[in-house]
Scaffold this motif. Structure first.
Motif, short mmCIF file in Angstrom:
data_model
loop_
_atom_site.label_atom_id
_atom_site.label_comp_id
_atom_site.label_asym_id
_atom_site.label_seq_id
_atom_site.Cartn_x
_atom_site.Cartn_y
_atom_site.Cartn_z
N VAL A 114 17.80 8.01 -58.99
CA VAL A 114 18.39 9.41 -58.53
C VAL A 114 19.91 9.02 -58.22
CG1 VAL A 114 18.12 10.93 -56.83
CG2 VAL A 114 16.15 10.01 -57.64
N LYS A 115 20.80 9.71 -59.08
CA LYS A 115 22.17 9.57 -58.59
C LYS A 115 22.63 10.57 -57.52
CE LYS A 115 22.60 7.77 -63.11
NZ LYS A 115 21.21 7.63 -63.42
N LEU A 116 23.41 10.19 -56.69
CA LEU A 116 23.95 11.26 -55.59
C LEU A 116 25.38 11.82 -56.16
CD1 LEU A 116 22.68 9.33 -52.69
CD2 LEU A 116 21.52 10.79 -54.11
N PRO A 117 25.51 13.02 -55.78
CA PRO A 117 26.96 13.60 -55.52
C PRO A 117 27.63 12.94 -54.65
CG PRO A 117 25.59 15.19 -54.62
CD PRO A 117 24.55 13.98 -55.26
N MET A 118 29.04 13.02 -54.65
CA MET A 118 29.74 12.59 -53.30
C MET A 118 31.08 13.06 -52.93
SD MET A 118 31.70 9.10 -55.04
CE MET A 118 32.39 8.63 -53.49
N SER A 119 31.48 12.88 -51.93
CA SER A 119 32.67 13.17 -51.38
C SER A 119 33.69 12.12 -50.93
CB SER A 119 32.39 14.31 -50.03
OG SER A 119 33.78 14.40 -49.77
N VAL A 120 34.92 12.39 -51.02
CA VAL A 120 35.96 11.22 -50.48
C VAL A 120 36.61 11.69 -49.27
CG1 VAL A 120 36.19 9.96 -52.73
CG2 VAL A 120 37.61 11.97 -52.06
N TYR A 121 36.24 12.95 -48.73
CA TYR A 121 36.66 13.20 -47.44
C TYR A 121 35.73 13.16 -46.19
CZ TYR A 121 38.26 17.03 -43.90
OH TYR A 121 38.75 17.56 -42.87
N ASN A 122 36.20 12.26 -45.12
CA ASN A 122 35.31 12.20 -44.23
C ASN A 122 35.84 12.77 -43.00
OD1 ASN A 122 34.13 10.71 -41.70
ND2 ASN A 122 33.34 9.37 -43.10
N THR A 123 34.69 13.76 -42.58
CA THR A 123 35.30 14.63 -41.50
C THR A 123 34.08 14.62 -40.17
OG1 THR A 123 35.24 16.99 -40.84
CG2 THR A 123 34.15 16.50 -42.76
N MET A 139 30.21 3.50 -46.78
CA MET A 139 29.79 4.87 -47.08
C MET A 139 28.58 5.37 -46.12
SD MET A 139 30.91 5.32 -50.48
CE MET A 139 31.71 4.42 -51.51
N LEU A 140 28.48 6.63 -46.26
CA LEU A 140 27.50 7.20 -45.26
C LEU A 140 26.76 8.08 -46.28
CD1 LEU A 140 29.75 8.79 -42.45
CD2 LEU A 140 27.75 7.23 -42.17
N VAL A 141 25.26 8.48 -46.22
CA VAL A 141 24.58 9.13 -47.15
C VAL A 141 24.29 10.40 -46.05
CG1 VAL A 141 22.40 9.54 -48.24
CG2 VAL A 141 23.55 7.37 -48.60
N ARG A 186 18.73 16.39 -53.43
CA ARG A 186 19.18 15.01 -52.93
C ARG A 186 20.25 15.11 -51.90
NH1 ARG A 186 20.91 14.06 -59.03
NH2 ARG A 186 19.25 15.52 -59.43
N HIS A 187 20.50 13.82 -51.24
CA HIS A 187 21.56 13.67 -50.55
C HIS A 187 22.93 13.58 -50.96
CE1 HIS A 187 18.33 13.93 -47.65
NE2 HIS A 187 17.76 12.81 -47.94
N PHE A 188 23.85 13.15 -50.06
CA PHE A 188 25.08 13.11 -50.79
C PHE A 188 25.99 11.64 -50.02
CE2 PHE A 188 23.84 17.26 -49.84
CZ PHE A 188 24.08 17.95 -51.09
N ILE A 189 26.73 11.21 -51.11
CA ILE A 189 27.38 9.82 -50.56
C ILE A 189 28.87 10.37 -50.06
CG2 ILE A 189 28.68 7.81 -51.32
CD1 ILE A 189 26.41 7.62 -53.48
#
Length: 212
Positions: A114-123, A139-141, A186-189
């Motif tokens: 299972v592959k996860l979508p991701m973001s490079v913006y941490n808020t 990383m956070l999930v 699914r969750h997000f990286i």
């Protein structure tokens, strides 16, 4: 991995120029910059083309959901030789390493079932305890991720495009960045290091803003 960067724009000419100058410098044979402009009256298509590989300009203002839907469909049906779709807004500045981070993280998932979508913006707005599924050193999930920085591979984008084709009314529902990704189930990286500076949307939200 080849990536399409889809930037949604609407007015704010000064910060839009900063944003597009920043992203334009990262273009290459593997990185395509496409601007989706929501009928801005602060600049024209010719001005936007100074920075982008392509500009899609709507005749009437329709909101961010329409812009995002067009980006998903273009990636699915037109940009078929690209691997990743990255979505962002015109009130951002990106660290030059963000593309490499996206490419490396998705490449590392190649063997995952299972592959996860991701973001490079941490808020901090997304880093509350109930939203964190797990974390590593870098990383956070999370259960949700910021709409201003989202990246999907081709399979994920196809799933969201199919959802929109079957449910076109969702293109006018506020909160696309919550409703549409839910169909992936699914969750997000999200990277612990934020590679995006987000100036937010209007002067009433607090924090750093540019209304020019």
């Amino acid at each position: 991995m080849k990536i399409v960067i889809a930037v949604s724009t609407y007015n704010r000419p000064t910060i839009t120029r900063f944003c597009l100058e920043n992203l334009s410098a990262m273009r290459s044979d593997d990185v395509r910059l496409v601007v989706y402009d929501d009928a801005s009256d602060a600049y024209n298509k010719r001005e936007l083309l100074e920075y982008a590989d392509e500009v899609i300009r709507f005749e009437r203002n329709g909101g961010i959901e329409r812009s995002r839907a067009r980006a998903f469909r273009d990636f699915t049906y037109r940009f078929t030789d690209y691997d990743l779709l990255y979505l962002t807004d015109n009130d951002t500045l990106h660290d030059g390493k963000f593309i490499e981070v996206l490419q490396q993280t998705f490449a590392a998932q190649e063997t995952s079932e299972v592959k996860l979508p991701m973001s490079v913006y941490n808020t901090r707005w997304h880093n509350y305890d109930a939203n964190i599924v797990m974390e590593t050193e870098s990383m956070l999930v999370l259960k949700t991720m910021p709409g201003v920085s989202q990246c999907y591979n081709r399979e994920m984008a196809q799933t969201i495009t199919d959802f929109l084709n079957l449910n076109p009314e969702m293109e006018t529902v506020y909160g696309w960045d919550y409703h549409w990704p839910v169909v992936l189930k699914r969750h997000f990286i999200v990277t612990k290091t934020s590679y995006v500076e987000h100036f937010a949307r209007d002067k009433n939200e607090g924090g750093m803003h540019c209304v020019l």
